[in-house]
Scaffold this motif. Structure first.
Motif, short mmCIF file in Angstrom:
data_model
loop_
_atom_site.label_atom_id
_atom_site.label_comp_id
_atom_site.label_asym_id
_atom_site.label_seq_id
_atom_site.Cartn_x
_atom_site.Cartn_y
_atom_site.Cartn_z
N THR A 344 0.82 -1.20 0.00
CA THR A 344 0.00 0.00 0.00
C THR A 344 0.86 1.26 0.00
N GLN A 345 2.06 1.18 0.57
CA GLN A 345 2.98 2.32 0.55
C GLN A 345 3.59 2.53 -0.84
N ILE A 346 3.82 1.44 -1.55
CA ILE A 346 4.46 1.55 -2.86
C ILE A 346 3.50 2.11 -3.91
N GLU A 369 10.12 -2.60 -9.77
CA GLU A 369 11.40 -1.98 -9.47
C GLU A 369 11.42 -1.43 -8.04
N LEU A 370 10.34 -0.78 -7.63
CA LEU A 370 10.28 -0.24 -6.28
C LEU A 370 10.19 -1.36 -5.24
N GLU A 371 9.46 -2.42 -5.58
CA GLU A 371 9.36 -3.57 -4.67
C GLU A 371 10.74 -4.16 -4.41
N GLU A 372 11.55 -4.26 -5.47
CA GLU A 372 12.91 -4.77 -5.34
C GLU A 372 13.78 -3.79 -4.56
N LYS A 373 13.59 -2.50 -4.80
CA LYS A 373 14.40 -1.48 -4.15
C LYS A 373 14.20 -1.47 -2.64
N TYR A 374 12.94 -1.66 -2.20
CA TYR A 374 12.62 -1.54 -0.78
C TYR A 374 12.43 -2.89 -0.09
N HIS A 375 12.75 -3.99 -0.74
CA HIS A 375 12.39 -5.30 -0.18
C HIS A 375 13.08 -5.59 1.15
N ASP A 376 14.27 -5.03 1.37
CA ASP A 376 15.00 -5.30 2.61
C ASP A 376 15.09 -4.07 3.51
#
Length: 439
Positions: A344-346, A369-376
């Protein structure tokens, strides 16, 4: 419906002893008890959440008997008209627990999620992979708290992550919308604060009730479950041509109290997404608009007045609120944004409302791309274009209808008296509606 004070709650040791008696001298097999328990779970779900509105069900099953109850309940739910899927991440070697592979994900694609991960015999801290599933269930609950669309959560016997006697001692475990206690409610059920607590234990024989001095409720008719607690039940019209009011008609002096009472009735009635509302704004030309994305923000800046409409069709009632709109502080928006689930934030970072796009593919790619960027990462910064508004009410209208077309309205107006906001109530005489369109 029995009050909580009139019912026995059993400890972990008592629950274990009852199970040993059922499968020992009383001669029940595991298969028989599982069929009875799972039928109780499925019946309880059917009592509260109709398959016509809540169709897609995800059952998350753990490796023990509680997981088996969930698996078999999925079969009963299928026969009841639901569309169940099973998530079984860690299987037992017992043939009883063998099911076909199902590739499912915990997501908003389900209206109901059944938490059948851990039962009353579990102790210690949840381990992988179940700890991640519990976190995701907690995330769904947070969506409900922040008025995001989310599935309802139903826990079988014990909300996963709870101590069987002390409840949610860590404060980070599942908070289900419904708890289905089995055989007899466990001590932790006293801490349950959801709207629906049902008991499935019609199969408990008199010898166990006498030995453990249990006080259990009587079961209505042929039902396999019974509601526990002084909580409002769904009270929808059961006969054609007859309407029974399902919201409280007691009038509160403060409209906020009145709204909270009606909203509680809507929750208890099992209405999907009762917090959903229609926001109406107007620009300089005073023409109202709804659902135009970022256009609303511009209209609010030009004319900071708006109205909200809550409509709960099955209860035949609605609430309209009018007032002044102000933008909340960045700090408050940051706090709210940080409480949202990661997906929901992405979304608002990717989606820039009311701007032209060439197709969905670009949005999907940005999201990945954003999911990968913020996954950790534990923190995702709030986008500048995302923020909140607050409506400060100066008018409420509560509408309650009947099939006879005799409707009732309550109107609250705010007045300034000696610098204080004071609410005045206009109790309107019920009037005959000209047509059903008078909604």
């Amino acid at each position: 419906m029995e009050s909580r004070e009139e019912i026995s709650y059993v400890s972990q040791q008592e629950a274990i002893e009852i199970d040993h008696m059922l499968m020992g001298p009383l001669g029940f097999t595991v298969d028989q008890l599982m069929e009875l328990a799972s039928l109780s779970v499925a019946s309880a779900i059917g009592e509260v959440y109709s398959s016509s509105e809540y169709t897609r069900v995800l059952v998350i099953s753990g490796p023990g008997n509680n997981g088996g109850d969930g698996l078999v309940a999925a079969r009963h739910l299928h026969h009841f008209g639901y569309k169940p899927s099973i998530c079984y991440p860690k299987r037992s070697n017992k043939p009883l627990f063998t099911v076909e592979d199902l590739s499912v994900q915990l997501s908003s694609n389900f209206e109901i999620i059944v938490d059948a991960i851990f039962g009353f015999s579990f102790h210690g801290n949840p381990r992988s992979p179940f700890d991640s599933f519990i976190r995701r269930l907690v995330s769904i609950r947070n969506q409900q708290h922040t008025h995001e669309k989310a599935a309802v959560i139903i826990s079988v016997d014990i909300p996963s992550g709870w101590h069987v006697e002390a409840g949610d001692v860590c404060g980070e475990s599942v908070e289900p919308d419904m708890l289905v206690s089995l055989t007899a409610p466990k001590l932790c059920a006293k801490m349950f604060r959801g709207p629906h607590h049902l008991l499935g234990g019609r199969f408990v024989p008199p010898s166990i009730i006498e030995k453990f001095k249990l006080k259990l409720p009587s079961y209505p008719g042929t039902s396999m479950c019974v509601r526990i607690g002084n909580l409002p039940e769904t009270n929808l019209p059961a006969q054609k041509g007859i309407f029974a009011a399902s919201v409280s008609l007691e009038v509160e002096e403060d409209p906020i109290d009145q709204f909270q009472k009606w909203f509680g009735d809507a929750l208890a009635a099992g209405i999907k997404e009762p917090h959903y509302m229609v926001l109406s704004t107007a620009g300089k030309d005073a023409k109202p608009h709804t659902n135009y994305g970022s256009r609303k923000a511009r209209e609010i800046s030009e004319n900071p007045h708006a109205s909200l409409l809550f409509y709960w069709g099955p209860l035949k009632c609605q609430v309209r609120v009018e007032g002044f709109v102000e933008q909340v502080s960045d700090e408050e928006s940051d706090q709210y944004f940080s409480s949202l689930p990661r997906d929901t934030q992405i979304r608002p970072i990717v989606s820039k409302q009311s701007t032209r796009i060439h197709g969905r593919e670009g949005l999907y790619q940005q999201y990945k791309e954003l999911e990968e960027k913020y996954h950790d990462r534990t923190f995702i910064p709030r986008p500048k274009q995302w923020g909140g508004y607050r409506l400060i009410p100066d008018f409420f209208e509560f509408w309650q209808g009947e099939e006879s077309q005799v409707h009732l309205k309550l109107r609250y107006y705010v007045e300034e008296i000696d610098g204080r906001r004071v609410w005045r109530i206009h109790r309107l005489v019920p009037k005959l509606a000209e047509s059903a369109s008078s909604l």
